[in-house]
Design an enzyme around this catalytic site. Sequence first.
Site, PDB file in Angstrom:
ATOM      1  N   ASP A   1       0.832  -1.199   0.000  1.00 28.11           N
ATOM      2  CA  ASP A   1       0.000   0.000   0.000  1.00 28.11           C
ATOM      3  C   ASP A   1       0.874   1.260   0.000  1.00 28.11           C
ATOM      4  OD1 ASP A   1      -2.716   1.187   0.515  1.00 28.11           O
ATOM      5  OD2 ASP A   1      -1.719   1.931   2.304  1.00 28.11           O
TER       6      ASP A   1
ATOM      7  N   GLU B   1       1.222  -0.426  -5.138  1.00 21.88           N
ATOM      8  CA  GLU B   1       0.317   0.680  -5.428  1.00 21.88           C
ATOM      9  C   GLU B   1       1.196   1.866  -5.832  1.00 21.88           C
ATOM     10  OE1 GLU B   1      -3.188   3.564  -3.700  1.00 21.88           O
ATOM     11  OE2 GLU B   1      -1.649   2.823  -2.356  1.00 21.88           O
TER      12      GLU B   1
HETATM   13  C1  GLC Z   1      -3.989   3.394  -0.354  1.00 19.89           C
HETATM   14  C2  GLC Z   1      -5.256   2.600  -0.271  1.00 19.89           C
HETATM   15  C3  GLC Z   1      -6.354   3.513   0.180  1.00 19.89           C
HETATM   16  C4  GLC Z   1      -6.003   4.022   1.557  1.00 19.89           C
HETATM   17  C5  GLC Z   1      -4.633   4.688   1.548  1.00 19.89           C
HETATM   18  C6  GLC Z   1      -4.121   4.905   2.924  1.00 19.89           C
HETATM   19  O1  GLC Z   1      -4.067   4.416  -1.272  1.00 19.89           O
HETATM   20  O2  GLC Z   1      -5.522   2.017  -1.508  1.00 19.89           O
HETATM   21  O3  GLC Z   1      -7.594   2.876   0.201  1.00 19.89           O
HETATM   22  O4  GLC Z   1      -6.964   4.928   1.995  1.00 19.89           O
HETATM   23  O5  GLC Z   1      -3.672   3.891   0.905  1.00 19.89           O
HETATM   24  O6  GLC Z   1      -3.730   3.695   3.491  1.00 19.89           O
END
Ligand code: GLC
Length: 564
Positions: free
Chosen positions: A231, A291
């Site tokens: 993440d 991500e």
């Molecule tokens: C990433 C996740 C999102 C979350 C953020 C903070 O972007 O995909 O859903 O709110 O991280 O952890």
Amino acid sequence: MRRNSFWSLICLLLCFSPLAAQTQAGKAVDAEGHQWWQHAVFYEIYPRSFADSNNDGVGDLKGITSKLDYLKDLGIDAIWISPCFPSPQVDFGYDVSDYEDIDPMYGTLADFDVLASEASKRGIHIILDFVVNHSSDQHKWFLDSKSSRTSEHRDWYIWRDGKGPGQPPNNWISIFGGSSWKLDPATNQYYYHMFYAGQPDLNWRNPAVRDAMFEVTRWWYKRGVAGFRLDAVDTLFEDPGLRDNPTVPGKNAFGDENQESKYNQKLPEVHDVLRGLRKVADENNAVLIGETWTADIAELNRYYGEGNNELQLPMDFLFTKVDKLSPAEFREQIAAVNSASGWPTFVISNHDIVRSYDRYGDGQHNDQIAKLMAGLYLTLRGTPIMYYGEEIGMKTTLPTRKQDVKDPIGLTGWPSEKGRDGERTPMQWDESQNAGFSKAAPWLPVPPTYKTHNVAEEEKDPNSVLAFYKTVLKLRHTNQALLDGNYVPVNDNDPNVLSYLRVYHDQVVLVALNMSGSGQKADFQLSKHGFTSVKSLLATGKSAIKGDVVNLEPYGVFIAQLSK
Ligand code: GLC
């Protein structure tokens, strides 16, 4: 002059060199040296919303286990479960208060073990979501960190003095709105949170944090996990000098000044951490998905790492930025990612962005367009990551009143930012109450479209979005050109039809996708290029080939095997 792409095809046919000269750890699944995750189709499950076994309105692990046969039948090889760890649920699990347990709302570790073993019986891998940038403010590390300036874990987070009375250490703003610093009156210092205040950033410059987090991955690998989706990796490090970010004209949805995140995003130190996590992953034949909100392919390449020693699957969100049915823009983006230094990853929807059904849909032909998009990203060279419900044409359903909003972003940003509840509504299993998701009122309302768009109904209908997904996924798993072949664009001046070949030695598959609302004819001059036979593999509606010309119905898909 534009190079005739058939020449590139012929060159590829004659001088094909294996794609995966990349060195990869682990057992190869084909002659190209590809790894399991290069042949796999991934499927993201938002656990709150998938299946509720205990009827409390929130999905859970037993619910997921009960749907494994459905996933297997659909053609899924790996499920990525969004965070299911103990959490105060400030950001619905992205605020983890214990990295090595399951939140009671989702079940127990024993339930996880059952899920893992049942998934493994069906050849489905489990990928967990590793929230690396921050923990919850209720994590024992943070509670200790906050307890005094000299506590053992003080330096596990980022604490600084304010610039002056009532002034945070610098101008950095949180992605979720407002300053990214929160004053803790007890110790009179600010802590840094890139996201919500309940999500304090871990200090990755501290080797103890690094060791503890690496250990978390080993702990889950031992429990049978096949990898992690990492993440928010872009935000792992901050400038130690805390220099102010340059401001940019305009305001964001939360009313904050816009900033260039020069000193708190994508710092080079991120890559050391990724190389370290990758080493542990390689020891476990595991995959790391990232991500990664990259601005261009050069940035994406940095996430693959030198010699592919960082993320195997950094998500290419540039693909999602093509938010209209534009063959030219898709061509450009697909070519770009095919020129990258690693294996492409394609995503069209997830829990943070408007569902593809609405992003591309025109309100009248959404089902056809949903099939068209499946025909695209499931036949490209690379690994697709699906999002639950996409396969049945689930739509984004935003709250209409502030009091119904659950997502913290929507609460802070209302009404200009309504948050992400719309893409997180319960999975639509059948037409019974609450779409068969739960017997209790679900945590988010079920969209009215569940009556027509649900698994049970669509399983009966050979023309449903679900039936189409199943057919493409089956094709993708069984056709070697679709699994391993190079991507070769053809007819690349056509403004309406996006077409390409997948070429693996002498096996050639043609994919033609009509991105317009009118019927189209695409002439591929197949006989001129020596193709003597065309076997249709999949066509929507009346789309078909006649001689060298493919007739495509509006938003039609045509896929065929070509032979010389
Ligand atoms: C990433 C996740 C999102 C979350 C953020 C903070 O972007 O995909 O859903 O709110 O991280 O952890």
